[in-house]
Scaffold this motif. Structure first.
Motif, PDB file in Angstrom:
ATOM      1  N   PHE A  14       1.461   6.736  12.824  1.00  0.00           N
ATOM      2  CA  PHE A  14       0.067   6.942  12.443  1.00  0.00           C
ATOM      3  C   PHE A  14      -0.421   8.300  12.937  1.00  0.00           C
ATOM      4  N   ARG A  15      -1.162   8.973  12.087  1.00  0.00           N
ATOM      5  CA  ARG A  15      -1.698  10.286  12.441  1.00  0.00           C
ATOM      6  C   ARG A  15      -3.231  10.237  12.467  1.00  0.00           C
ATOM      7  N   PRO A  16      -3.854  11.100  13.246  1.00  0.00           N
ATOM      8  CA  PRO A  16      -5.323  11.178  13.227  1.00  0.00           C
ATOM      9  C   PRO A  16      -5.809  11.472  11.809  1.00  0.00           C
ATOM     10  N   GLY A  17      -6.915  10.866  11.447  1.00  0.00           N
ATOM     11  CA  GLY A  17      -7.484  11.099  10.123  1.00  0.00           C
ATOM     12  C   GLY A  17      -7.067  10.082   9.087  1.00  0.00           C
ATOM     13  N   GLY A  71     -10.239  -5.022  11.334  1.00  0.00           N
ATOM     14  CA  GLY A  71     -10.020  -4.342  10.061  1.00  0.00           C
ATOM     15  C   GLY A  71      -8.732  -3.537  10.071  1.00  0.00           C
ATOM     16  N   ILE A  72      -8.475  -2.823  11.161  1.00  0.00           N
ATOM     17  CA  ILE A  72      -7.244  -2.036  11.283  1.00  0.00           C
ATOM     18  C   ILE A  72      -6.029  -2.952  11.311  1.00  0.00           C
ATOM     19  N   PRO A  76     -15.879  -3.321   4.157  1.00  0.00           N
ATOM     20  CA  PRO A  76     -14.453  -3.001   3.982  1.00  0.00           C
ATOM     21  C   PRO A  76     -13.549  -4.232   4.006  1.00  0.00           C
ATOM     22  N   LEU A  77     -13.955  -5.304   4.667  1.00  0.00           N
ATOM     23  CA  LEU A  77     -13.143  -6.522   4.745  1.00  0.00           C
ATOM     24  C   LEU A  77     -13.757  -7.665   3.936  1.00  0.00           C
ATOM     25  N   PHE A 114      -9.063   3.183   7.925  1.00  0.00           N
ATOM     26  CA  PHE A 114      -9.336   2.104   6.966  1.00  0.00           C
ATOM     27  C   PHE A 114     -10.836   1.887   6.928  1.00  0.00           C
ATOM     28  N   PRO A 115     -11.436   1.826   5.722  1.00  0.00           N
ATOM     29  CA  PRO A 115     -10.787   2.037   4.426  1.00  0.00           C
ATOM     30  C   PRO A 115     -10.402   3.488   4.210  1.00  0.00           C
ATOM     31  N   SER A 116      -9.745   3.771   3.094  1.00  0.00           N
ATOM     32  CA  SER A 116      -9.266   5.117   2.819  1.00  0.00           C
ATOM     33  C   SER A 116     -10.391   6.137   2.947  1.00  0.00           C
ATOM     34  N   GLY A 117     -10.104   7.224   3.635  1.00  0.00           N
ATOM     35  CA  GLY A 117     -11.092   8.276   3.819  1.00  0.00           C
ATOM     36  C   GLY A 117     -11.808   8.219   5.154  1.00  0.00           C
TER      37      GLY A 117
END
Length: 228
Positions: free
Chosen positions: A83-86, A167-168, A210-211, A89-92
């Motif tokens: 996993f990278r910063p940025g 959520g994650i 988001p969920l 969830f959700p996308s964006g």
């Protein structure tokens, strides 16, 4: 009362309620209700004659323990390093974390696993602070703290952050937990969490969007059982 971060074997030491205290008594209501086969609606309902603020305080700790236990299973998974910063969830969504205060405050972009670790450590720090989460024999003093606007705001922040962690976990780690046969436990914990949040209106509607695919049927079950 300190939090032990997950180590080699994915172990986690839950935060306890000291025997004989207000927190311990309130915690016992839920155990008794569920242990006797009671419904989740009954388990989250405020016991007669008890403080709503104290009830929320105890559940903030218990739900923290639930999430930490689930996350401990993932703590040593090499997949976390991908996993990278940025990437949120959700996308964006970008996960950011602020350290320090005032002029010394810094905000950094963090990966999803790092965000979860920071959230759990932050919650543990709040709970371990006796001025914020008293756990002594003086019930009047504990209730005085629990009934302040500052405590209500703190609990609101704790519940919102726990929801984001869920959520994650659902968006990025459900498959792994399913392979470990942990999915039923995750679903049970999340359902209990959502029943409680719905009972006391602890999550803003926009926070849950988001969920929605998970939240909507759970809330439907809650309202059906309540006869609403």
């Amino acid at each position: 009362m300190s939090r032990a971060l997950p180590t080699g074997g994915g172990t986690f030491q839950p935060l306890r309620h000291r025997s004989g205290t207000l927190r311990d008594r309130l915690h016992g209501y839920t155990k008794q209700t569920l242990g006797a086969g009671g419904s989740l609606n009954d388990a989250v309902a405020l016991p007669p004659g008890e403080s709503c603020a104290g009830w929320v305080a105890v559940h903030a700790i218990d739900f923290y323990n639930d999430v930490s236990t689930i996350w401990a299973v993932m703590a040593e998974d090499p997949y976390l390093d991908s996993f990278r910063p940025g990437e949120g969830f959700p996308s964006g969504v970008e996960y950011r974390w602020s350290e320090g205060s005032g002029r010394d405050a810094t905000t950094v972009s963090v990966s999803a696993p790092v965000y979860i670790e920071k959230v759990l450590q932050w919650i543990a720090d709040q709970i371990n602070d006796e001025t914020k989460f008293p756990d002594d024999d003086d019930e009047a003093e504990a209730l005085r703290v629990f009934q302040t606007p500052q405590f209500a705001a703190l609990c609101g922040q704790i519940f919102r952050r726990l929801f984001r962690v869920y959520g994650i976990i659902y968006s990025s780690f459900f498959g792994t937990l399913e392979a470990l046969q942990m999915a039923p436990h995750l679903n049970t914990c999340f359902k209990h969490f959502m029943f409680f949040c719905t009972e006391f209106g602890l999550l803003p509607e926009r926070e849950m969007e988001p969920l929605e695919v998970l939240v909507k049927p759970i809330r439907k079950q809650y309202y059906l059982a309540k006869g609403k």
